[in-house]
Design an enzyme around this catalytic site. Structure first.
Site, PDB file in Angstrom:
ATOM      1  N   ASP A  99      -6.059   3.836  -9.353  1.00  0.00           N
ATOM      2  CA  ASP A  99      -5.056   3.602  -8.318  1.00  0.00           C
ATOM      3  C   ASP A  99      -4.752   2.099  -8.294  1.00  0.00           C
ATOM      4  O   ASP A  99      -5.673   1.281  -8.140  1.00  0.00           O
ATOM      5  CB  ASP A  99      -5.603   4.053  -6.959  1.00  0.00           C
ATOM      6  N   ASP A 206       0.442   2.591  -6.116  1.00  0.00           N
ATOM      7  CA  ASP A 206       0.596   2.759  -4.671  1.00  0.00           C
ATOM      8  C   ASP A 206       1.888   2.101  -4.167  1.00  0.00           C
ATOM      9  O   ASP A 206       2.132   0.935  -4.450  1.00  0.00           O
ATOM     10  CB  ASP A 206      -0.621   2.089  -4.005  1.00  0.00           C
ATOM     11  N   GLU A 275       3.986   5.868  -6.859  1.00  0.00           N
ATOM     12  CA  GLU A 275       4.204   6.506  -5.550  1.00  0.00           C
ATOM     13  C   GLU A 275       5.484   5.925  -4.984  1.00  0.00           C
ATOM     14  O   GLU A 275       5.617   4.699  -4.882  1.00  0.00           O
ATOM     15  CB  GLU A 275       3.039   6.250  -4.602  1.00  0.00           C
ATOM     16  N   HIS A 348      -4.297  12.794  -0.712  1.00  0.00           N
ATOM     17  CA  HIS A 348      -5.176  12.288   0.346  1.00  0.00           C
ATOM     18  C   HIS A 348      -4.402  11.840   1.586  1.00  0.00           C
ATOM     19  O   HIS A 348      -5.011  11.460   2.599  1.00  0.00           O
ATOM     20  CB  HIS A 348      -6.000  11.122  -0.203  1.00  0.00           C
ATOM     21  N   ASP A 349      -3.050  11.852   1.486  1.00  0.00           N
ATOM     22  CA  ASP A 349      -2.230  11.501   2.655  1.00  0.00           C
ATOM     23  C   ASP A 349      -1.564  12.731   3.270  1.00  0.00           C
ATOM     24  O   ASP A 349      -0.975  12.642   4.350  1.00  0.00           O
ATOM     25  CB  ASP A 349      -1.078  10.551   2.253  1.00  0.00           C
TER      26      ASP A 349
HETATM   27  O1  TEU Z   1       0.668   5.722   0.967  1.00  0.00           O
HETATM   28  C1  TEU Z   1       1.906   5.181   1.421  1.00  0.00           C
HETATM   29  C2  TEU Z   1       2.551   6.127   2.303  1.00  0.00           C
HETATM   30  O2  TEU Z   1       3.741   6.261   2.281  1.00  0.00           O
HETATM   31  C3  TEU Z   1       1.633   6.921   3.165  1.00  0.00           C
HETATM   32  O3  TEU Z   1       1.069   5.953   4.046  1.00  0.00           O
HETATM   33  C4  TEU Z   1       2.392   7.955   3.927  1.00  0.00           C
HETATM   34  O4  TEU Z   1       3.736   7.668   3.923  1.00  0.00           O
HETATM   35  C5  TEU Z   1       1.944   7.893   5.363  1.00  0.00           C
HETATM   36  O5  TEU Z   1       0.603   8.285   5.357  1.00  0.00           O
HETATM   37  C6  TEU Z   1       2.794   8.819   6.190  1.00  0.00           C
HETATM   38  O6  TEU Z   1       2.564  10.153   5.773  1.00  0.00           O
HETATM   39  C7  TEU Z   1      -0.106   4.854   0.156  1.00  0.00           C
HETATM   40  C8  TEU Z   1      -1.498   5.456   0.058  1.00  0.00           C
HETATM   41  O7  TEU Z   1      -1.400   6.739  -0.560  1.00  0.00           O
HETATM   42  C9  TEU Z   1      -2.041   5.558   1.460  1.00  0.00           C
HETATM   43  O8  TEU Z   1      -3.312   6.222   1.458  1.00  0.00           O
HETATM   44  C10 TEU Z   1      -2.202   4.139   2.003  1.00  0.00           C
HETATM   45  O9  TEU Z   1      -2.621   4.225   3.355  1.00  0.00           O
HETATM   46  C11 TEU Z   1      -0.873   3.378   1.941  1.00  0.00           C
HETATM   47  O10 TEU Z   1      -0.165   3.549   0.714  1.00  0.00           O
HETATM   48  C12 TEU Z   1      -1.145   1.873   2.047  1.00  0.00           C
HETATM   49  O11 TEU Z   1      -1.786   1.460   0.862  1.00  0.00           O
END
Ligand code: TEU
Ligand code: CA
Length: 590
Positions: A99, A206, A275, A348-349
């Site tokens: 990542d 990310d 992403e 994970h989100d």
């Molecule tokens: O996620 C970015 C992001 O867009 C997510 O935060 C999502 O939009 C948000 O949770 C609303 O659903 C990336 C990573 O995957 C996330 O785990 C991190 O918290 C974020 O970036 C910051 O690095």
């Protein structure tokens, strides 16, 4: 046509290291744990492992706040453990992508600490802005009246040492890097090359679409005048997280092409996925078109936001199959002739799809709906991503107390929306957290029915960092591993089809039954080989759409059914009757 790259028929498995396998009993997953589970992953049949961050980090955002890109956080182990994992994975033919979090660093990173001194060479490595203390930069009057962070509150944090504010689109411990500065870009590429030379196989990048900010002719961020709101004041919309959403800025293509040249030119066998919040399917085609030499694929979000309002993710709606069909179809259409699609529902989100859009209320409903969404995803054209536990039909956590949550996004949102702005009731917020909170996907991987699901040794002195789902006693790898009818057995078949069936891997996608409200049907064609995929995405029976019946003429033979969420005999009967049972999906050789 150019031969399809190796990842066109690969399957990627996302590991959230913190929750995957703990080997030293501290309740947190570690690298040795991943190494100990490589045989399980090889048996499942996946090709690539994507590891969420394991670098040194204060863990404010569970590792997405990095303080040293070239060291492993002691929580997860050491660089030697990483080297061993790479060697053991490669020995099994598994690739590993890491990542890459370079839109921001941790505020504890040496670069940021140096940047707090205006005379330091790193002074311009972040987004610093002078402002009267208590009046951070923002846009008085216009919407949004102040920039907010994804994690709520202002996107600007005052630093008393430097006497200025710095931008953080995420937590205040995640200051945004200034990619306009060529020194920043060079340092990032140097670090990426260090990892590629160490033997990794690429990156998941990310929020990479946020690195280029929209600037005016004076190099200022949009609408940058002193805000009328004082520091910490809550705006009328509840709280100030009208995120600046600097997505897809004017130099994004330039930066991605430069990164490709500086890091990947001349290398073989790698894969990069970005992403991409805020990116449209059409822009995905441009960025993933190999002719533009930027990224191999992107994660888009328009299909996983269909049950949330644009204003706030915590304002949720019921799942509408037709909306999913519309969004996924648009993604497929956009890359029909060039570019590529990533395929995911879980990460994970995101919450777990079987609970979010399926039915996890009893074993049969859970298994059927998990298979229905697995079939829908994996039969599309693109590279599928499996999130740890999705192959088992793992469900949301169903937490009932705020104290069970760990994610700063959830805890901040509760405090801001329920306690400060009072724009959402406790019940509605707890329901939204239970449905879509990120912690739902972060409960420990369920390996067996023992006390901590085999994630942490049962005799460990320390509890896992987050609660183990009580349903691990019936949903776990040990239970499903040898059962061809389990969700695990079903995912093995999906992965095998991706590898063995060229039409599944790269065949042309075409929507069938565009108007159906319950059934998502499409064909995949390569040469004179066509398969038809028909999935009832509801918990009730559904008439077979006319366009499908037309394609099938006078029914199908069992030998034509390549896969069913029930069994092939059930599929033949349903098609003959012209009615699909709840969550019934079939893949048919035409
Ligand atoms: O996620 C970015 C992001 O867009 C997510 O935060 C999502 O939009 C948000 O949770 C609303 O659903 C990336 C990573 O995957 C996330 O785990 C991190 O918290 C974020 O970036 C910051 O690095
Ligand atoms: Ca551990």
């Amino acid at each position: 046509a150019t031969p399809n790259p190796w990842w066109a028929n690969a399957v990627v498995y996302q590991i959230y290291p913190r929750s995957f396998q703990d080997t030293n009993g501290d309740g947190i997953g570690d690298l040795k744990g991943i190494t100990s589970r490589l045989d399980y992953l090889a048996d499942l049949g996946v090709d690539v492992l994507w590891l969420s961050p394991v670098y040194r980090s204060p863990q404010d955002d569970n590792g997405y706040d990095i303080s040293d890109y070239q060291d492993i956080d002691p929580l997860f182990g050491t660089l030697e453990d990483m080297d061993e994992l790479l060697a053991e994975a490669h020995r099994r033919g598994l690739k590993i992508v890491m990542d890459l979090v370079v839109n921001h660093t941790s505020d504890e990173h040496a670069w940021f600490q140096a940047s707090r001194d205006r005379d330091d060479p790193h002074a311009d490595w972040y987004w610093w802005r002078p402002a009267r203390p208590g009046h951070e930069p923002g846009t008085p009057g216009a919407e949004p009246n102040r920039w907010g962070s994804y994690f709520g509150g202002s996107a600007w944090q005052y630093d008393p040492k430097r006497g200025e504010y710095y931008l953080h689109q995420f937590s205040r411990k995640q200051p945004d890097l200034n990619w306009e500065n060529p020194e920043v870009r060079k340092a990032v590429y140097r670090m990426m090359n260090w990892w590629m030379d160490r033997g990794i196989d690429g990156f998941r990048m990310d929020v990479i679409t946020l690195i280029s900010k929209h600037l005016d002719s004076h190099g200022r961020l949009p609408g940058e005048v002193d805000s009328e709101l004082s520091e910490g004041e809550i705006g009328e919309e509840g709280y100030t997280n009208a995120s600046p959403f600097c997505s897809d800025g004017p130099r994004l293509d330039e930066f991605l092409a430069e990164m490709r040249r500086e890091v990947f030119e001349g290398r073989e066998g790698y894969m990069n996925v970005g992403e991409a919040p805020g990116i449209t399917p059409e822009r995905n085609e441009f960025i993933t078109n190999p002719a533009h030499k930027e990224l191999d694929m992107l994660f888009l979000f328009d299909h996983v936001s269909i049950d949330q309002s644009p204003e706030s993710k915590w304002d949720t709606h019921a799942f509408v199959p037709k909306k999913l069909q519309d969004r996924m179809s648009r993604q497929q259409e956009a890359v029909r002739n060039a570019g590529w699609a990533s395929l995911f529902f879980c990460n994970h989100d995101q919450p777990r799809v079987v609970s979010r859009w399926g039915n996890d209320s009893d074993r049969e409903s859970r298994e059927l709906s998990a298979k229905a969404f697995g079939m829908l995803l994996h039969m599309h054209r693109g590279t599928p991503y499996i999130y740890e536990g999705e192959e088992l039909g793992m469900t949301n956590a169903h937490f009932t107390e705020l104290g069970q949550y760990r994610d700063l996004e959830a805890i901040n949102a509760y405090r801001q929306r329920v306690e400060e702005a009072r724009c959402q009731s406790p019940e509605s917020m707890m329901a939204a957290l239970a449905l879509i909170g990120r912690d739902n996907s972060r409960t420990p991987m369920q390996w067996d029915a023992s006390r901590y699901a085999g994630f942490t040794p049962a005799d460990a002195a320390t509890e896992p960092w987050i609660g183990v789902n009580p349903n691990h006693v019936e949903i776990n790898a040990a239970e499903e591993f040898d059962d061809p009818d389990s969700v695990y057995g079903f995912y093995k078949k999906l992965i095998a089809m991706r590898h063995d069936n060229a039409t599944v891997a790269t065949g042309e996608w075409n929507l069938v039954a565009a108007d159906s409200e319950q059934v998502y049907a499409f064909t995949r064609t390569s040469g004179d080989d066509t398969i038809l995929v028909v999935v009832n995405l509801t918990d009730r029976s559904a008439g077979l759409p006319g366009e499908v019946a037309e394609l099938l003429g006078d029914g199908v033979a069992e030998s034509q059914i390549l896969l069913s969420t029930y069994d092939v005999a059930h599929g033949v009967k349903s098609i003959a009757r012209g009615e699909l049972a709840r969550w019934e999906g079939v893949v048919i050789q035409l």
